[in-house]
Design a protein around this motif. Structure first.
Motif, PDB file in Angstrom:
ATOM      1  N   PRO B 206     -40.448 -27.068  -7.623  1.00 15.63           N
ATOM      2  CA  PRO B 206     -39.949 -27.481  -6.299  1.00 15.63           C
ATOM      3  C   PRO B 206     -40.819 -28.547  -5.652  1.00 15.63           C
ATOM      4  N   LEU B 207     -42.106 -28.479  -5.935  1.00 15.41           N
ATOM      5  CA  LEU B 207     -43.010 -29.440  -5.302  1.00 15.41           C
ATOM      6  C   LEU B 207     -42.880 -30.853  -5.871  1.00 15.41           C
ATOM      7  N   ILE B 208     -42.344 -30.975  -7.070  1.00 12.58           N
ATOM      8  CA  ILE B 208     -42.220 -32.336  -7.612  1.00 12.58           C
ATOM      9  C   ILE B 208     -40.757 -32.798  -7.711  1.00 12.58           C
ATOM     10  N   THR B 209     -39.871 -32.179  -6.937  1.00 12.67           N
ATOM     11  CA  THR B 209     -38.451 -32.569  -7.013  1.00 12.67           C
ATOM     12  C   THR B 209     -38.248 -34.065  -6.754  1.00 12.67           C
ATOM     13  N   GLU B 210     -39.002 -34.613  -5.819  1.00 14.89           N
ATOM     14  CA  GLU B 210     -38.820 -36.046  -5.522  1.00 14.89           C
ATOM     15  C   GLU B 210     -39.072 -36.885  -6.769  1.00 14.89           C
ATOM     16  N   VAL B 211     -40.123 -36.514  -7.485  1.00 16.85           N
ATOM     17  CA  VAL B 211     -40.458 -37.260  -8.701  1.00 16.85           C
ATOM     18  C   VAL B 211     -39.358 -37.087  -9.742  1.00 16.85           C
ATOM     19  N   ILE B 212     -38.846 -35.857  -9.850  1.00 18.61           N
ATOM     20  CA  ILE B 212     -37.787 -35.604 -10.822  1.00 18.61           C
ATOM     21  C   ILE B 212     -36.563 -36.466 -10.519  1.00 18.61           C
ATOM     22  N   LYS B 213     -36.233 -36.556  -9.228  1.00 19.93           N
ATOM     23  CA  LYS B 213     -35.082 -37.393  -8.847  1.00 19.93           C
ATOM     24  C   LYS B 213     -35.290 -38.836  -9.281  1.00 19.93           C
ATOM     25  N   VAL B 214     -36.493 -39.336  -9.037  1.00 23.39           N
ATOM     26  CA  VAL B 214     -36.768 -40.722  -9.411  1.00 23.39           C
ATOM     27  C   VAL B 214     -36.615 -40.903 -10.915  1.00 23.39           C
ATOM     28  N   THR B 215     -37.132 -39.928 -11.685  1.00 24.85           N
ATOM     29  CA  THR B 215     -37.050 -40.090 -13.139  1.00 24.85           C
ATOM     30  C   THR B 215     -35.599 -40.042 -13.622  1.00 24.85           C
ATOM     31  N   ILE B 216     -34.768 -39.241 -12.943  1.00 22.48           N
ATOM     32  CA  ILE B 216     -33.353 -39.200 -13.343  1.00 22.48           C
ATOM     33  C   ILE B 216     -32.729 -40.585 -13.171  1.00 22.48           C
ATOM     34  N   VAL B 217     -32.993 -41.196 -12.021  1.00 18.94           N
ATOM     35  CA  VAL B 217     -32.457 -42.534 -11.779  1.00 18.94           C
ATOM     36  C   VAL B 217     -32.996 -43.516 -12.813  1.00 18.94           C
ATOM     37  N   LEU B 218     -34.299 -43.438 -13.054  1.00 15.54           N
ATOM     38  CA  LEU B 218     -34.913 -44.351 -14.030  1.00 15.54           C
ATOM     39  C   LEU B 218     -34.291 -44.178 -15.416  1.00 15.54           C
ATOM     40  N   ALA B 219     -34.135 -42.920 -15.822  1.00 12.93           N
ATOM     41  CA  ALA B 219     -33.631 -42.652 -17.173  1.00 12.93           C
ATOM     42  C   ALA B 219     -32.186 -43.112 -17.317  1.00 12.93           C
ATOM     43  N   VAL B 220     -31.365 -42.805 -16.310  1.00 11.68           N
ATOM     44  CA  VAL B 220     -29.942 -43.154 -16.412  1.00 11.68           C
ATOM     45  C   VAL B 220     -29.747 -44.661 -16.343  1.00 11.68           C
ATOM     46  N   VAL B 221     -30.358 -45.292 -15.366  1.00 11.03           N
ATOM     47  CA  VAL B 221     -30.166 -46.742 -15.231  1.00 11.03           C
ATOM     48  C   VAL B 221     -30.803 -47.471 -16.411  1.00 11.03           C
ATOM     49  N   GLY B 222     -31.963 -46.960 -16.859  1.00  8.28           N
ATOM     50  CA  GLY B 222     -32.604 -47.551 -18.035  1.00  8.28           C
ATOM     51  C   GLY B 222     -31.697 -47.485 -19.255  1.00  8.28           C
ATOM     52  N   SER B 223     -30.989 -46.365 -19.415  1.00  8.68           N
ATOM     53  CA  SER B 223     -30.090 -46.234 -20.567  1.00  8.68           C
ATOM     54  C   SER B 223     -28.895 -47.161 -20.453  1.00  8.68           C
ATOM     55  N   LEU B 224     -28.434 -47.367 -19.221  1.00 11.37           N
ATOM     56  CA  LEU B 224     -27.265 -48.229 -19.035  1.00 11.37           C
ATOM     57  C   LEU B 224     -27.541 -49.629 -19.545  1.00 11.37           C
ATOM     58  N   VAL B 271     -22.756 -53.988 -11.786  1.00 12.53           N
ATOM     59  CA  VAL B 271     -22.003 -53.196 -10.804  1.00 12.53           C
ATOM     60  C   VAL B 271     -22.100 -51.710 -11.149  1.00 12.53           C
ATOM     61  N   ILE B 272     -21.925 -51.390 -12.440  1.00 12.46           N
ATOM     62  CA  ILE B 272     -22.014 -49.995 -12.853  1.00 12.46           C
ATOM     63  C   ILE B 272     -23.397 -49.426 -12.527  1.00 12.46           C
ATOM     64  N   CYS B 273     -24.443 -50.190 -12.831  1.00 10.64           N
ATOM     65  CA  CYS B 273     -25.809 -49.735 -12.547  1.00 10.64           C
ATOM     66  C   CYS B 273     -25.977 -49.444 -11.061  1.00 10.64           C
ATOM     67  N   LEU B 274     -25.479 -50.345 -10.222  1.00 10.87           N
ATOM     68  CA  LEU B 274     -25.610 -50.165  -8.775  1.00 10.87           C
ATOM     69  C   LEU B 274     -24.859 -48.921  -8.314  1.00 10.87           C
ATOM     70  N   VAL B 275     -23.636 -48.779  -8.811  1.00 12.58           N
ATOM     71  CA  VAL B 275     -22.821 -47.635  -8.403  1.00 12.58           C
ATOM     72  C   VAL B 275     -23.481 -46.328  -8.838  1.00 12.58           C
ATOM     73  N   VAL B 276     -23.931 -46.300 -10.083  1.00 10.60           N
ATOM     74  CA  VAL B 276     -24.547 -45.077 -10.601  1.00 10.60           C
ATOM     75  C   VAL B 276     -25.819 -44.747  -9.820  1.00 10.60           C
ATOM     76  N   THR B 277     -26.630 -45.748  -9.548  1.00 12.36           N
ATOM     77  CA  THR B 277     -27.851 -45.512  -8.771  1.00 12.36           C
ATOM     78  C   THR B 277     -27.503 -44.925  -7.409  1.00 12.36           C
ATOM     79  N   TRP B 278     -26.499 -45.526  -6.780  1.00  9.76           N
ATOM     80  CA  TRP B 278     -26.091 -45.079  -5.452  1.00  9.76           C
ATOM     81  C   TRP B 278     -25.591 -43.628  -5.509  1.00  9.76           C
ATOM     82  N   LEU B 279     -24.761 -43.354  -6.535  1.00 13.17           N
ATOM     83  CA  LEU B 279     -24.223 -42.001  -6.690  1.00 13.17           C
ATOM     84  C   LEU B 279     -25.352 -40.989  -6.906  1.00 13.17           C
ATOM     85  N   LEU B 280     -26.297 -41.365  -7.767  1.00 13.84           N
ATOM     86  CA  LEU B 280     -27.402 -40.453  -8.056  1.00 13.84           C
ATOM     87  C   LEU B 280     -28.244 -40.199  -6.811  1.00 13.84           C
TER      88      LEU B 280
END
Lengths: 439, 293
Positions: B206-224, B271-280
């Protein structure tokens, strides 16, 4: 308070300076002071080619010798080389073209490949050289492949045909003879697979490698049907062209090619042959140095290599002296080069020197006429040179014949055909659609 | 110093260089890409304005959607692999023997360039004398597949080195975040009798949720926008079975001489990257932020 405007002014000047220097740098990268004749007559020529020391050792050596000699003969000229591997070279050429920053002298392929560059006004016509000092030096039919609308935009330096190289030791071990007919060839393939030997080395990730096989089959079955379909005087639904595609898949079904060929590059495929794991390898004569002059390849291996012509089939149009090949690469001079005259002089010099030395030193076949009577040449080389002289026709590589977009469809389709992802009918249909689009 | 910074003009001036660089190198090319997407252009000759034809063609291009699907799969696998990385980081951040050594082992792929990794894995996957198939044959698999030539396998074969390549990066991020948690909190929990599992899942995560969120965005957008390793290893082949959106864009523009269409693909990707980032960002938005002290 007085200080502030000064500080601001200073910062602004700094920013401007950074940007302006950045701009002028990128400008001169292409043609500014880097290449161009200064007031002292010093000239720098940029030369981009595709013979890296690693994969084309002999050619690379030869290029360096020619450049060294040229610089000695012309002390005011410095030649800067940029060397790239084949695929990278093609990509870089396109990128440089888009920004109009081509090197002064570079390497290009013929026909369809060259056309967009000519249409984009990027290559300078070289007819002056052809009608001048180089007149009559080229083997007939080689420069024509580089002509668009009656003007020649590059000068060829190689001429290639594609034999099937084979390993004599492997053939001898299974009592096989170089096949003359396609039935004999299929028998060779079958005997080898039955004995657990890979018959044919192929790296089809590069796709033009598989195209060679298709082109030969199309030629043996349908004569010039493929060429006609490409230039629009015929159609791809010619039964011979469908049959050729079916024959490719038949070979695939027989396990004629090394495992995983669609995921291997030509170099990886080739290594199956070089490591004597595969018995045959269909490739252009630019591979000759590896079997003749390249000091990095053991003589023992070189002695084992022979070649045979693509076998004939039991159809009327089949001619064993009809080859897939044609002029390989040629040299162009960039239209916007600041030192066009010097560049043309270098091209002329290069073509002449290459013609003289490529035979003896690199073991590749030049596009210029050479007198081979006086020099002692490897037998394999002499034999192939004789074959070239007897060739009844040369079919230019399909991906070079076609315009770039259609060529991509062709290459994609070749990989799909070898991977059995398309039927022969779909194969020809997609080709026809690509040709019909006309770009 | 405070005085200087309080002057808006001066502050703006200090921001200007970075802003200019960003404009020239990032934003202007983005606009240009969108603009080229409206053109029929072979990259060399003259451009012809064709409106939204390229974008319309995109919608009906089966190969593009196939590559988009591959990209989606990669993003999904990258996101899922984060769970594994997180577990490893949790273990490493505990007091285990040799944690230092393991940290280095996980980090090594990060130090290699994608091309080096690609070369390495090409050797591993080589159909006849690769490490993998030699091993499989040794343990009795009669006819192991040619991993990079098999349309049904190639994509997953590529995911392995890609996920391996980024493991170190995410483990490092998680590790740093976990180490940031004040020891006193853990200590207090331990005194209250919390088990190591409880400490990991009730306190540390719970204490590192913010970091986890950032990594999710990084991983997904990086894969795109993933490109390099696939380009070197398979070039999108065989028959486009490992083509992703970025490699498709590249092939259209540079192989097919269709810069207009390639640009359209590129712009669509943006556009997809932007939308996905925004959604995440939306999906993971939290009301309150955690503070340690």
């Amino acid at each position: 308070m007085r200080k502030k405007p000064i500080a601001m002014l200073l910062t602004l000047t700094l920013i401007l300076a950074v940007f302006l220097s950045g701009c002028s740098n990128s400008g001169s990268d292409g043609e500014g002071e880097a290449s161009g004749s200064g007031s002292d007559g010093k000239v720098t020529l940029k030369f981009m080619h595709l013979w890296p020391a690693g994969s084309s050792a002999q050619q690379n050596k030869l290029v360096n010798e020619i450049i060294k000699q040229y610089q000695t003969d012309h002390p005011n000229v410095t030649i800067k080389q940029e060397v790239l591997e084949n695929e990278q070279y093609k990509n870089k050429l396109k990128i440089l073209s888009a920004s109009n920053e081509l090197p002064d002298v570079g390497v290009t392929w013929a026909a369809g490949f060259l056309e967009p560059y000519v249409k984009g006004n990027l290559f300078a016509p070289l007819d002056d050289l052809l009608s001048g000092s180089l007149e009559g030096k080229f083997i007939a039919g080689t420069t024509e492949a580089y002509a668009v609308d009656g003007k020649t935009y590059a000068l060829p330096i190689e001429l290639n045909i594609s034999p099937i190289y084979y390993n004599k030791d492997i053939f001898a071990k299974y009592n096989l003879q170089p096949p003359a007919t396609y039935d004999e060839f299929l028998n060779v393939v079958k005997t080898l697979t039955d004995n657990g030997v890979v018959p044919i080395a192929l790296g089809n990730k590069d796709r033009w490698t598989g195209s060679l096989w298709y082109m030969y089959l199309a030629n043996r079955l349908g004569g010039d049907a493929l060429e006609k379909a490409i230039n629009g005087t015929g159609k791809f639904d010619d039964p011979a062209l469908i049959q050729a595609a079916a024959e490719v898949q038949k070979l695939v079904d027989m396990n004629a090619f090394n495992k995983g060929y669609n995921g291997l590059s030509n170099d990886e495929g080739k290594s199956e042959f070089m490591n004597e794991k595969a018995a045959m390898y269909l490739m252009g004569t630019w591979e000759l140095p590896n079997y003749t002059t390249n000091p990095d390849v053991p003589q023992e291996f070189k002695d084992k290599i022979g070649f045979f012509k693509f076998p004939t089939m039991d159809v009327g149009k089949s001619d064993i002296n009809s080859w897939v090949g044609g002029p390989g690469v040629g040299l162009f001079v960039a239209q916007n080069s600041k030192v066009k005259d010097e560049a043309q002089k270098f091209v002329q010099y290069f073509v002449e020197k290459w013609g003289e030395s490529s035979v003896t030193e690199a073991g590749v076949i030049p596009a210029t006429k050479v007198d081979t009577a006086e020099v002692k040449l490897p037998q394999l080389y002499t034999d192939l040179l004789n074959e070239l002289n007897q060739a009844s026709s040369l079919t230019l590589f399909a991906d070079v014949q076609m315009k770039p977009t259609a060529a991509q469809v062709h290459l994609d389709m070749i990989q799909a055909l070898f991977g059995k992802a398309v039927t022969p009918e779909e194969f020809v249909k997609n080709h026809q659609e690509a040709i019909d689009k006309g770009n | 110093m405070d005085k200087v910074m309080s002057n808006r003009l001066v502050a703006a001036l200090y921001v200007l260089p970075a802003l200019l660089l960003l404009l020239v190198l990032i934003y202007i090319p983005i606009v240009l890409t969108g603009y080229y997407g409206l053109m029929q252009w072979d990259g060399i000759g003259a451009m012809t304005f064709i409106g939204f034809e390229n974008y319309a063609r995109l919608l009906h291009d089966a190969t593009f959607w196939q590559s988009a699907y591959h990209t989606f799969l990669l993003a999904l696998f990258s996101a899922l692999s984060l769970i594994g990385y997180l577990m490893i980081a949790l273990v490493l951040s505990g007091k285990i023997k040799g944690a230092n050594l393991f940290r280095k082992i996980y980090l090594i792929p990060m130090l290699l360039s994608s091309v080096a990794i690609a070369q390495l894995w090409l050797k591993i996957y080589h159909p006849s004398n690769g490490v993998l198939n030699t091993f499989l044959e040794a343990i009795g698999v009669a006819n192991p597949p040619a991993w990079l030539a098999e349309p049904s396998l190639v994509l997953y074969a590529l995911f392995v080195p890609i996920l391996w390549q980024y493991a170190g990066f995410y483990i490092l991020i998680y590790y740093a975040a976990l180490k940031n948690i004040p020891e006193s909190l853990i200590e207090a929990a331990r005194i209250d009798g919390a088990s190591p599992w409880q400490i990991a899942f009730r306190i540390k995560l719970p204490l590192i949720t913010e970091v986890i969120k950032v990594t999710i965005v990084l991983a997904v957008v990086g894969s795109l926008k993933y490109f390099d390793l696939i380009y070197v290893m398979t070039d999108g082949g065989p028959n486009g079975s490992s083509e992703v959106m970025a490699s498709y864009m590249y092939h259209q523009a540079f192989r097919g001489f269709d810069f207009g269409y390639g640009s359209a693909v590129g712009f669509f990707l943006l556009v997809i990257c932007l939308v996905v980032t925004w959604l995440l960002r939306k999906a993971t938005a939290s009301k309150d932020t955690i503070q340690y002290s």
